[in-house]
Design a protein around this motif. Structure first.
Motif, short mmCIF file in Angstrom:
data_model
loop_
_atom_site.label_atom_id
_atom_site.label_comp_id
_atom_site.label_asym_id
_atom_site.label_seq_id
_atom_site.Cartn_x
_atom_site.Cartn_y
_atom_site.Cartn_z
N THR A 1 0.84 -1.19 0.00
CA THR A 1 0.00 0.00 0.00
C THR A 1 0.88 1.24 0.00
OG1 THR A 1 -1.71 -1.19 1.23
CG2 THR A 1 -1.82 1.24 1.20
N ASP A 2 0.58 2.16 -0.88
CA ASP A 2 1.35 3.40 -0.97
C ASP A 2 0.81 4.39 0.06
OD1 ASP A 2 2.90 5.52 -1.64
OD2 ASP A 2 1.85 5.98 -3.52
N LEU A 3 1.60 4.65 1.09
CA LEU A 3 1.19 5.57 2.16
C LEU A 3 1.76 6.97 1.96
CD1 LEU A 3 1.61 3.23 5.27
CD2 LEU A 3 -0.47 3.71 3.96
N THR A 4 2.41 7.19 0.82
CA THR A 4 3.04 8.49 0.57
C THR A 4 2.08 9.67 0.74
OG1 THR A 4 4.57 7.44 -1.00
CG2 THR A 4 4.36 9.84 -1.10
N PRO A 5 0.82 9.57 0.25
CA PRO A 5 -0.08 10.72 0.41
C PRO A 5 -0.37 11.08 1.86
CG PRO A 5 -0.91 9.20 -1.25
CD PRO A 5 0.20 8.50 -0.54
N TYR A 6 -0.08 10.14 2.78
CA TYR A 6 -0.43 10.38 4.18
C TYR A 6 0.79 10.64 5.06
CZ TYR A 6 -4.67 8.36 2.31
OH TYR A 6 -5.76 8.11 1.54
N LEU A 7 1.92 10.98 4.45
CA LEU A 7 3.09 11.37 5.22
C LEU A 7 2.93 12.76 5.80
CD1 LEU A 7 5.97 9.98 2.96
CD2 LEU A 7 4.97 8.96 5.02
N HIS A 8 1.99 13.51 5.25
CA HIS A 8 1.71 14.85 5.73
C HIS A 8 0.20 14.97 5.96
CE1 HIS A 8 5.81 15.92 4.55
NE2 HIS A 8 5.55 15.33 3.38
N ASP A 9 -0.20 15.97 6.70
CA ASP A 9 -1.63 16.19 6.94
C ASP A 9 -2.37 16.21 5.60
OD1 ASP A 9 -0.68 16.47 9.46
OD2 ASP A 9 -1.44 18.50 9.80
N ALA A 10 -3.46 15.47 5.53
CA ALA A 10 -4.20 15.38 4.27
C ALA A 10 -5.68 15.17 4.55
CB ALA A 10 -3.66 14.23 3.41
N GLU A 11 -6.51 15.70 3.67
CA GLU A 11 -7.94 15.49 3.80
C GLU A 11 -8.29 14.07 3.38
OE1 GLU A 11 -12.09 17.10 1.81
OE2 GLU A 11 -10.48 18.57 2.19
N VAL A 12 -9.19 13.45 4.13
CA VAL A 12 -9.64 12.09 3.83
C VAL A 12 -11.17 12.08 3.76
CG1 VAL A 12 -7.64 10.94 4.85
CG2 VAL A 12 -9.60 11.52 6.30
N PHE A 13 -11.69 11.02 3.15
CA PHE A 13 -13.15 10.96 2.98
C PHE A 13 -13.86 10.74 4.31
CE2 PHE A 13 -17.05 8.49 2.44
CZ PHE A 13 -17.76 9.32 1.57
N ALA A 14 -13.29 9.88 5.15
CA ALA A 14 -13.97 9.51 6.40
C ALA A 14 -12.93 9.25 7.48
CB ALA A 14 -14.85 8.28 6.19
N TRP A 15 -13.43 9.06 8.69
CA TRP A 15 -12.53 8.79 9.81
C TRP A 15 -12.90 7.44 10.44
CZ3 TRP A 15 -16.08 8.45 13.66
CH2 TRP A 15 -17.22 9.26 13.57
N CYS A 16 -11.96 6.91 11.17
CA CYS A 16 -12.16 5.65 11.91
C CYS A 16 -12.52 5.98 13.35
CB CYS A 16 -10.91 4.79 11.84
SG CYS A 16 -10.99 3.29 12.87
N GLY A 17 -13.55 5.35 13.86
CA GLY A 17 -13.98 5.63 15.22
C GLY A 17 -12.98 5.26 16.29
N ALA A 18 -11.96 4.48 15.92
CA ALA A 18 -10.95 4.08 16.90
C ALA A 18 -10.04 5.24 17.28
CB ALA A 18 -10.10 2.93 16.34
N ALA A 19 -9.94 6.26 16.42
CA ALA A 19 -9.03 7.38 16.70
C ALA A 19 -9.51 8.62 15.96
CB ALA A 19 -7.60 7.04 16.27
N VAL A 20 -10.33 9.41 16.62
CA VAL A 20 -10.87 10.60 15.98
C VAL A 20 -11.18 11.65 17.03
CG1 VAL A 20 -13.25 9.74 16.08
CG2 VAL A 20 -12.63 11.46 14.39
N LEU A 21 -10.96 12.90 16.69
CA LEU A 21 -11.37 14.03 17.52
C LEU A 21 -12.42 14.82 16.75
CD1 LEU A 21 -7.95 15.30 18.95
CD2 LEU A 21 -9.73 14.05 20.17
N LEU A 22 -13.58 15.00 17.37
CA LEU A 22 -14.68 15.71 16.71
C LEU A 22 -15.07 16.92 17.56
CD1 LEU A 22 -16.92 12.64 15.79
CD2 LEU A 22 -15.39 13.90 14.27
N ARG A 23 -15.37 18.00 16.89
CA ARG A 23 -15.82 19.19 17.59
C ARG A 23 -17.26 19.00 18.08
NH1 ARG A 23 -13.87 24.09 13.53
NH2 ARG A 23 -11.61 23.67 13.68
N PRO A 24 -17.59 19.58 19.24
CA PRO A 24 -18.99 19.50 19.70
C PRO A 24 -19.98 20.05 18.66
CG PRO A 24 -17.57 20.29 21.46
CD PRO A 24 -16.72 20.23 20.23
N ALA A 25 -19.54 21.06 17.92
CA ALA A 25 -20.42 21.64 16.89
C ALA A 25 -20.74 20.62 15.81
CB ALA A 25 -19.76 22.88 16.28
N TYR A 26 -19.79 19.74 15.55
CA TYR A 26 -20.02 18.70 14.53
C TYR A 26 -21.13 17.76 14.99
CZ TYR A 26 -19.05 14.53 11.70
OH TYR A 26 -19.17 13.46 10.85
#
Length: 207
Positions: A1-26
């Motif tokens: 798997t090519d992880l190069t796009p994720y070596l730096h902060d990047a926008e993703v389609f979705a998040w995994c519930g195992a590790a996520v920070l969500l704003r109360p407003a969200y």
């Protein structure tokens, strides 16, 4: 798997519930986990719902979290297969374009028969149970979806219950949708399949 796009902060389609920070407003805007999922895809569902409301997600690779996938259910277990297959379909119905979700729902029985035809009876049985459970959930899910779309697109003009809005003189400013046969015309004069308190327009017309 090519992880190069994720070596730096990047926008993703979705998040995994195992590790996520969500704003109360969200959470206030999008809502919480759909408890019908119970296990698997509840995080993807909430992620997708957020994207539909304009939220975006950022992957931060400097934050490292170890997550043992399927540690509770067991990878490849009947429990995992049941909930992943059922919930994937439910998520698509709730979030994906209607054509894509419909195609996935109609093709699922074919994949179930394919497993049986190739001798994987165990997998076929789990798929069959998952599909039956999905069918039991899909009607309430569609009603909720229709109610939300009605509230967003129609309620301001046609009333919260489809009762219509009149001028001070008593003439219809916006005609009622409940019992109004014009909404079933092709092309529709108004939104077809709007749902008023869990009933479709066709249900109301049959009263």
């Amino acid at each position: 798997t090519d992880l190069t796009p994720y070596l730096h902060d990047a926008e993703v389609f979705a998040w995994c519930g195992a590790a996520v920070l969500l704003r109360p407003a969200y959470l206030a805007d999008v809502g919480l986990f759909d408890e019908r999922f119970f296990l698997y895809y509840e995080d993807t569902d909430l992620s997708w719902r957020g994207r539909l409301r304009g939220w975006r997600y950022l992957c931060v690779p400097s934050s490292k979290v170890k997550h043992d996938h399927a540690a509770s259910a067991g990878s490849g277990s009947d429990l995992q297969i049941f909930y992943t297959e059922r919930n994937r379909l439910l998520m698509l119905v709730k979030c994906a374009p209607a054509r894509f979700a419909t195609r996935a729902a109609l093709r699922f029985p074919l994949s179930t028969l394919s497993y049986a035809a190739h001798g994987n009876v165990r997998r076929a049985r789990v798929h069959a149970r998952a599909y039956a459970s999905f069918l039991a959930l899909v009607v309430p899910a569609l009603r909720e979806l229709g109610a939300k779309r009605y509230e967003k697109h129609c309620a301001d003009c046609h009333g919260a219950q489809g009762e219509g809005v009149k001028t001070a003189a008593g003439a219809w400013m916006y005609p009622p949708l409940a019992g109004n046969r014009t909404v079933t015309m092709d092309p529709p004069a108004n939104l077809v399949r709007v749902i008023v308190h869990g009933e479709t327009i066709d249900d109301l017309l049959r009263r």
